[in-house]
Each structure stands twice: as structure tokens, then as C-alpha cells.
Design an enzyme around this catalytic site. Structure first.
Site, PDB file in Angstrom:
ATOM      1  N   ARG A  38     -45.502  16.318  -6.208  1.00  0.00           N
ATOM      2  CA  ARG A  38     -44.696  15.281  -6.864  1.00  0.00           C
ATOM      3  C   ARG A  38     -43.237  15.693  -7.041  1.00  0.00           C
ATOM      4  O   ARG A  38     -42.586  15.303  -8.015  1.00  0.00           O
ATOM      5  CB  ARG A  38     -45.283  14.911  -8.241  1.00  0.00           C
ATOM      6  CG  ARG A  38     -46.674  14.302  -8.166  1.00  0.00           C
ATOM      7  CD  ARG A  38     -46.596  12.813  -7.937  1.00  0.00           C
ATOM      8  NE  ARG A  38     -47.931  12.242  -7.818  1.00  0.00           N
ATOM      9  CZ  ARG A  38     -48.527  11.547  -8.783  1.00  0.00           C
ATOM     10  NH1 ARG A  38     -47.912  11.331  -9.913  1.00  0.00           N
ATOM     11  NH2 ARG A  38     -49.727  11.060  -8.585  1.00  0.00           N
ATOM     12  N   ARG A  42     -40.196  10.538 -10.182  1.00  0.00           N
ATOM     13  CA  ARG A  42     -39.432  10.072 -11.329  1.00  0.00           C
ATOM     14  C   ARG A  42     -38.616  11.127 -12.051  1.00  0.00           C
ATOM     15  O   ARG A  42     -37.749  10.794 -12.846  1.00  0.00           O
ATOM     16  CB  ARG A  42     -40.374   9.366 -12.313  1.00  0.00           C
ATOM     17  CG  ARG A  42     -40.771   7.991 -11.812  1.00  0.00           C
ATOM     18  CD  ARG A  42     -41.888   7.389 -12.633  1.00  0.00           C
ATOM     19  NE  ARG A  42     -43.109   8.152 -12.439  1.00  0.00           N
ATOM     20  CZ  ARG A  42     -44.271   7.846 -13.010  1.00  0.00           C
ATOM     21  NH1 ARG A  42     -44.365   6.825 -13.825  1.00  0.00           N
ATOM     22  NH2 ARG A  42     -45.339   8.576 -12.774  1.00  0.00           N
ATOM     23  N   ARG A  51     -35.332   3.450  -6.164  1.00  0.00           N
ATOM     24  CA  ARG A  51     -36.555   2.690  -6.383  1.00  0.00           C
ATOM     25  C   ARG A  51     -36.335   1.430  -7.223  1.00  0.00           C
ATOM     26  O   ARG A  51     -37.254   0.622  -7.374  1.00  0.00           O
ATOM     27  CB  ARG A  51     -37.605   3.591  -7.065  1.00  0.00           C
ATOM     28  CG  ARG A  51     -38.459   4.445  -6.124  1.00  0.00           C
ATOM     29  CD  ARG A  51     -39.447   3.597  -5.316  1.00  0.00           C
ATOM     30  NE  ARG A  51     -40.086   2.594  -6.150  1.00  0.00           N
ATOM     31  CZ  ARG A  51     -41.064   2.836  -7.002  1.00  0.00           C
ATOM     32  NH1 ARG A  51     -41.573   4.023  -7.113  1.00  0.00           N
ATOM     33  NH2 ARG A  51     -41.555   1.860  -7.754  1.00  0.00           N
ATOM     34  N   ASP A  87     -48.528   7.548  -1.143  1.00  0.00           N
ATOM     35  CA  ASP A  87     -49.514   7.661  -2.210  1.00  0.00           C
ATOM     36  C   ASP A  87     -50.892   7.711  -1.577  1.00  0.00           C
ATOM     37  O   ASP A  87     -51.079   7.241  -0.448  1.00  0.00           O
ATOM     38  CB  ASP A  87     -49.430   6.477  -3.181  1.00  0.00           C
ATOM     39  CG  ASP A  87     -50.240   6.767  -4.442  1.00  0.00           C
ATOM     40  OD1 ASP A  87     -49.727   7.465  -5.323  1.00  0.00           O
ATOM     41  OD2 ASP A  87     -51.400   6.332  -4.511  1.00  0.00           O
ATOM     42  N   TYR A 162     -61.252   5.882  -7.487  1.00  0.00           N
ATOM     43  CA  TYR A 162     -60.445   4.674  -7.746  1.00  0.00           C
ATOM     44  C   TYR A 162     -61.152   3.418  -7.248  1.00  0.00           C
ATOM     45  O   TYR A 162     -61.154   2.380  -7.923  1.00  0.00           O
ATOM     46  CB  TYR A 162     -59.064   4.795  -7.086  1.00  0.00           C
ATOM     47  CG  TYR A 162     -58.157   5.755  -7.814  1.00  0.00           C
ATOM     48  CD1 TYR A 162     -57.595   5.415  -9.049  1.00  0.00           C
ATOM     49  CD2 TYR A 162     -57.865   7.006  -7.301  1.00  0.00           C
ATOM     50  CE1 TYR A 162     -56.778   6.301  -9.735  1.00  0.00           C
ATOM     51  CE2 TYR A 162     -57.045   7.907  -7.978  1.00  0.00           C
ATOM     52  CZ  TYR A 162     -56.508   7.542  -9.196  1.00  0.00           C
ATOM     53  OH  TYR A 162     -55.700   8.424  -9.871  1.00  0.00           O
TER      54      TYR A 162
HETATM   55  O1  CP3 Z   1     -43.669  14.351  -3.999  1.00  0.00           O
HETATM   56  C1  CP3 Z   1     -44.874  14.137  -3.733  1.00  0.00           C
HETATM   57  O2  CP3 Z   1     -45.799  14.887  -4.134  1.00  0.00           O
HETATM   58  C2  CP3 Z   1     -45.243  12.964  -2.822  1.00  0.00           C
HETATM   59  C3  CP3 Z   1     -45.570  11.798  -3.504  1.00  0.00           C
HETATM   60  C4  CP3 Z   1     -46.941  11.482  -4.059  1.00  0.00           C
HETATM   61  C5  CP3 Z   1     -47.142  10.322  -4.829  1.00  0.00           C
HETATM   62  N1  CP3 Z   1     -48.470  10.191  -5.072  1.00  0.00           N
HETATM   63  C6  CP3 Z   1     -46.089   9.393  -5.231  1.00  0.00           C
HETATM   64  C7  CP3 Z   1     -46.283   8.595  -6.453  1.00  0.00           C
HETATM   65  C8  CP3 Z   1     -48.190  12.101  -3.895  1.00  0.00           C
HETATM   66  C9  CP3 Z   1     -48.534  13.382  -3.198  1.00  0.00           C
HETATM   67  C10 CP3 Z   1     -49.151  11.268  -4.553  1.00  0.00           C
HETATM   68  C11 CP3 Z   1     -50.592  11.535  -4.544  1.00  0.00           C
HETATM   69  C12 CP3 Z   1     -51.430  10.913  -5.576  1.00  0.00           C
HETATM   70  N2  CP3 Z   1     -51.430   9.640  -6.039  1.00  0.00           N
HETATM   71  C13 CP3 Z   1     -52.502  11.601  -6.209  1.00  0.00           C
HETATM   72  C14 CP3 Z   1     -52.890  13.022  -5.931  1.00  0.00           C
HETATM   73  C15 CP3 Z   1     -51.919  13.949  -6.553  1.00  0.00           C
HETATM   74  C16 CP3 Z   1     -52.089  14.156  -8.034  1.00  0.00           C
HETATM   75  O3  CP3 Z   1     -51.114  13.944  -8.749  1.00  0.00           O
HETATM   76  O4  CP3 Z   1     -53.181  14.555  -8.432  1.00  0.00           O
HETATM   77  C17 CP3 Z   1     -53.106  10.689  -7.098  1.00  0.00           C
HETATM   78  C18 CP3 Z   1     -54.282  10.993  -8.005  1.00  0.00           C
HETATM   79  C19 CP3 Z   1     -52.428   9.456  -6.972  1.00  0.00           C
HETATM   80  C20 CP3 Z   1     -52.720   8.179  -7.674  1.00  0.00           C
HETATM   81  C21 CP3 Z   1     -51.543   7.782  -8.476  1.00  0.00           C
HETATM   82  N3  CP3 Z   1     -50.433   7.138  -7.927  1.00  0.00           N
HETATM   83  C22 CP3 Z   1     -51.259   8.040  -9.842  1.00  0.00           C
HETATM   84  C23 CP3 Z   1     -52.189   8.714 -10.810  1.00  0.00           C
HETATM   85  C24 CP3 Z   1     -49.968   7.548 -10.112  1.00  0.00           C
HETATM   86  C25 CP3 Z   1     -49.155   7.637 -11.398  1.00  0.00           C
HETATM   87  C26 CP3 Z   1     -49.115   6.399 -12.201  1.00  0.00           C
HETATM   88  C27 CP3 Z   1     -47.926   6.460 -13.161  1.00  0.00           C
HETATM   89  O5  CP3 Z   1     -47.095   5.553 -13.088  1.00  0.00           O
HETATM   90  O6  CP3 Z   1     -47.843   7.406 -13.943  1.00  0.00           O
HETATM   91  C28 CP3 Z   1     -49.483   6.980  -8.910  1.00  0.00           C
HETATM   92  C29 CP3 Z   1     -48.162   6.376  -8.684  1.00  0.00           C
HETATM   93  C30 CP3 Z   1     -47.192   7.255  -8.004  1.00  0.00           C
HETATM   94  N4  CP3 Z   1     -47.414   7.915  -6.818  1.00  0.00           N
HETATM   95  C31 CP3 Z   1     -45.856   7.503  -8.407  1.00  0.00           C
HETATM   96  C32 CP3 Z   1     -45.287   8.334  -7.440  1.00  0.00           C
HETATM   97  C33 CP3 Z   1     -43.882   8.850  -7.388  1.00  0.00           C
HETATM   98  C34 CP3 Z   1     -45.197   6.939  -9.654  1.00  0.00           C
HETATM   99  C35 CP3 Z   1     -44.875   5.490  -9.469  1.00  0.00           C
HETATM  100  C36 CP3 Z   1     -43.401   5.204  -9.393  1.00  0.00           C
HETATM  101  O7  CP3 Z   1     -42.550   6.093  -9.171  1.00  0.00           O
HETATM  102  O8  CP3 Z   1     -43.073   4.008  -9.530  1.00  0.00           O
END
Ligand code: CP3
Length: 355
Positions: A38, A42, A51, A87, A162
Site C-alpha cells: 500500500r 492515501r 484520485r 485492487d 469477500y
Molecule cells: O500500493 C499498493 O500496495 C497497491 C495497491 C493496492 C490496493 N489494494 C489499493 C487500494 C493493493 C496491493 C491492494 C490489495 C488489497 N485490497 C488487499 C490485500 C492487501 C491488504 O491490505 O491486505 C485487500 C484485502 C483489499 C481489499 C480492499 N480494498 C480493502 C480492505 C480496502 C480499504 C477500504 C478503505 O477504504 O479503507 C480497499 C480499497 C483500496 N485498495 C484503497 C486502495 C488505495 C483505498 C481506497 C481509496 O484510495 O479510495
């Protein structure tokens, strides 16, 4: 097919010889390579800016945005690898599953997968379904120079959690009810997801990704016997499917201290470790022949610099005897993390691991 796993393949020699890929291959490195799960997201003001007004899934389908967001942490922090911005639910969306990523919540699935009839909705993924990924990876490898690009996907269990729950869960009661109550349906679901995941990783590797990470973030909810019987076969199928490319395969989960040996057995070259198990102990659990990735507690970054440095030294010391070590956090960067603390951490690891 490209052969990204060799210097004569698709990737340039300088990428093949980068500290990140060398550490994954357990070869000597000039310094311990660092990247952060990540790292694009954000915590960065430049991310929040690009974004603005664009939904999460929409941004994942725009090669220009994917390229810019993936490059942001590389420019800012000087990390040793980029991770493709996307994602884990993107391939599911691409095959027509009605889902969205809700801000502050996570992935939400309109119609959860609970029956054999629901399973029929999960069709194969073709490269055409995700042509924007091929395009973005091509743009990225051109921009990144020698810095390797990590492709990724969600592991079958974490995706199933999910799909079956319909959204984020702490207990996974519906997923586990299927796993215990209808093992055949469960096995078929995970097998389907393994094929989709493998196809998605192949698209990224064929387009030029130098390594891949399988995120089984929520596998820590499982007892080892259940993981071995009901989850490991599907994850192993994914790793086998991409083995021929020769690129390092990383396997990561949270709270997986009791599963580290099994996660290595599933076929990864590198096992990701969260902050709960020190890396020397993790190496004993994983066994020889694998590199490790991790494992600074992401909340440590909220402490003063001296405390961050002390905890970082602990991680580096625990990793001193490893065959290969990629420095990372034990889980993703938290959104309220000070980005400067991440930049300082990269510098600190590079300086204090120089050989
Ligand atoms: O920089 C990186 O690592 C690449 C980006 C990345 C995202 N999601 C972007 C994202 C990666 C590798 C993921 C994988 C992902 N997504 C996982 C496995 C990694 C982990 O953290 O365990 C999981 C479980 C998800 C599912 C998911 N997607 C979650 C739990 C969330 C967060 C929800 C929130 O708003 O807190 C997301 C959304 C997400 N994926 C965001 C980002 C940057 C945030 C949304 C946004 O920026 O608007």
C-alpha cells in the site's frame, strides 16, 4: 511468452540485477531492498489529488492514472520496487461480478456467492477483459527503468471471503460455513478463483511485471489443518500456473504465524511475514530455500524517529542470517502515516544494511 525470469527475457539486465530481485532469488545484495505494501495510496497527498472525483475501481481501469499512482511512491520514497496500482477485486469486476469498493469500508459484492448456481457466474478471465492492465504495465515498465514492477492478485481464500460474505468480515462465518458444510462447493469455488487469479497474474507477467505477490491477507483466520485441506491446494495451483515464467512469487498473509510453513509449501519463492513473528523465528518455521519479506509493524511509523529506527534495527538484526530478505511493513501503510516517515525509513534501511 516472455521470459521475465532471465536477463535475456523481456526485462532489462539492470532490472534483473536489481537488489529487490536478487534478494528474492537469495543472491547477495549491496543493501537490503525495501518496498511497502500500500505504498501507493492515501498516505500520499499527490495520490489524494489525482484520485479526486474518480472512484477507486474506475481509477484501476485508467492506464494513465494507474501509471501515475504506481510511480508516485517510487519518485517520493526511492523504494526498490513498484507495486502495480489496482485492487484484489479488479479481476472479479472484470468478469462481470457486480461489486464496488466503498470508501472506508472495502469491497462490497451485490449478490454474494453462496450456492452452486452462484458459482456459475464466475467465468474465466481473458486478457481482453483486462486490456487496460496490459497497457498500464507496458507504460510502467517503460517509465520505471531498472526499478522492478510487482504484479499482484488476491489469493483464492481472501477473494472467496469477500464473495461469500458479500463484504468485509471479521469472522468469515458464511465462508467458513461453506468450507465446513459443503466442502465440494467450497473446493470448486476456490479452484475457479485459482484459475481467475492465475490468468490475472499471467497478464501482468506477460506485459512485463518482474515479480508477483499473492495476497492471502485474511488466511490468518484459519487453523493450519483447515488451511492445508481447504485452501492450500488452490493457492498452490496459482503458484504452479506461473512457475514457468521464472519470476519470484511472493506469498503474504496477516496473522499467519501458525501457517508460515504451509504458505511456503504452497510454492512461493518469498514468504511475507507480519510483525507478530520475528524474522529469525519465521525462517525456522518456513524452512530453507525461501526468502522472507517483512516485517516492521506499520503502527511503529507513528512513533518518533528514534523509536522507528530502534524497531527497524530489530528487524534487520533478526534478518541478518536469512538467505534473502526484502524489507517491508508487516501489513499495508496506514492512510494517516506521515509520508516523510516512510522516506526516512527507506534511507535508514539502505544505509544500515549496506554491505
Ligand atoms: O500500493 C499498493 O500496495 C497497491 C495497491 C493496492 C490496493 N489494494 C489499493 C487500494 C493493493 C496491493 C491492494 C490489495 C488489497 N485490497 C488487499 C490485500 C492487501 C491488504 O491490505 O491486505 C485487500 C484485502 C483489499 C481489499 C480492499 N480494498 C480493502 C480492505 C480496502 C480499504 C477500504 C478503505 O477504504 O479503507 C480497499 C480499497 C483500496 N485498495 C484503497 C486502495 C488505495 C483505498 C481506497 C481509496 O484510495 O479510495
Amino acid at each position: 511468452m516472455s521470459a521475465n525470469g532471465s536477463p535475456t527475457g523481456k526485462q532489462p539486465t539492470a532490472t534483473y540485477d536489481s537488489p529487490f530481485l536478487k534478494a528474492c532469488r537469495r543472491e547477495p545484495v549491496p543493501h537490503t531492498p525495501v518496498w511497502f505494501m500500500r505504498q501507493a495510496g492515501r498516505s500520499l497527498p499527490e495520490y489524494r489529488k489525482v484520485r479526486e472525483g474518480v472512484g477507486m475501481l474506475d481509477s484501476c481501469m485508467r492506464p494513465d492514472l494507474v501509471t501515475e499512482i504506481t510511480l508516485q511512491p517510487v519518485r517520493r520514497h526511492g523504494v526498490d520496487a513498484a507495486i502495480y496500482f489496482s485492487d484484489i477485486v479488479v479481476p472479479l469486476k472484470a468478469i462481470g461480478i457486480d461489486l464496488d469498493i466503498k470508501p472506508g469500508v472495502g469491497p462490497v459484492v451485490e449478490q454474494p456467492v453462496r450456492t452452486r448456481a452462484d458459482l456459475a457466474r464466475l467465468r474465466d478471465l481473458t486478457p481482453e477483459d483486462v486490456s487496460y492492465v496490459t497497457e498500464a504495465v507496458g507504460m510502467l515498465t517503460a517509465e520505471l527503468g531498472p526499478t522492478p514492477l510487482i504484479g499482484f492478485a488476491g489469493a483464492p481464500f481472501t477473494l472467496a471471503s469477500y464473495l461469500v460474505e458479500g463484504g468485509p468480515s471479521r469472522t468469515y462465518e458464511n465462508a467458513k460455513a461453506m468450507m465446513y458444510g459443503d466442502p465440494e462447493l467450497w473446493a470448486d469455488l476456490l479452484d475457479r478463483l485459482a484459475d481467475i487469479t492465475a490468468a490475472f497474474l499471467k497478464v501482468q507477467i506477460e506485459a512485463g511485471a518482474s515479480a508477483v505477490q499473492l495476497f492471502d491477507s485474511w488466511a490468518g483466520a484459519l487453523a493450519p489443518a483447515d488451511y492445508r485441506r481447504s485452501v492450500l491446494p488452490a493457492s498452490a495451483k496459482v503458484f504452479r500456473a506461473v512457475e514457468e515464467y521464472g519470476v519470484p512469487r511472493i506469498h503474504f498473509g496477516v496473522g499467519t504465524g501458525e501457517l508460515l510453513g504451509l504458505m511456503g509449501e504452497a510454492g512461493a519463492d518469498v514468504v511475507g511475514v507480519d510483525w507478530r513473528v520475528p524474522l529469525d523465528e519465521a525462517a525456522r518455521r518456513v524452512g530453507p530455500g525461501k526468502a522472507l519479506q517483512g516485517n516492521l509493524d506499520p503502527t511503529v511509523l507513528f512513533a518518533p524517529t528514534e523509536a522507528v529506527e530502534a524497531k527497524t534495527r530489530e528487524v534487520l538484526q533478526a534478518a541478518a542470517g536469512l538467505e534473502g530478505h526484502v524489507f517491508n511493513l508487516g501489513h499495508g501503510v496506514m492512510p494517516s502515516t506521515d509520508p516523510d516517515a516512510l522516506t526516512r525509513l527507506v534511507e535508514y534501511v539502505h544505509e544500515h544494511s549496506a554491505r
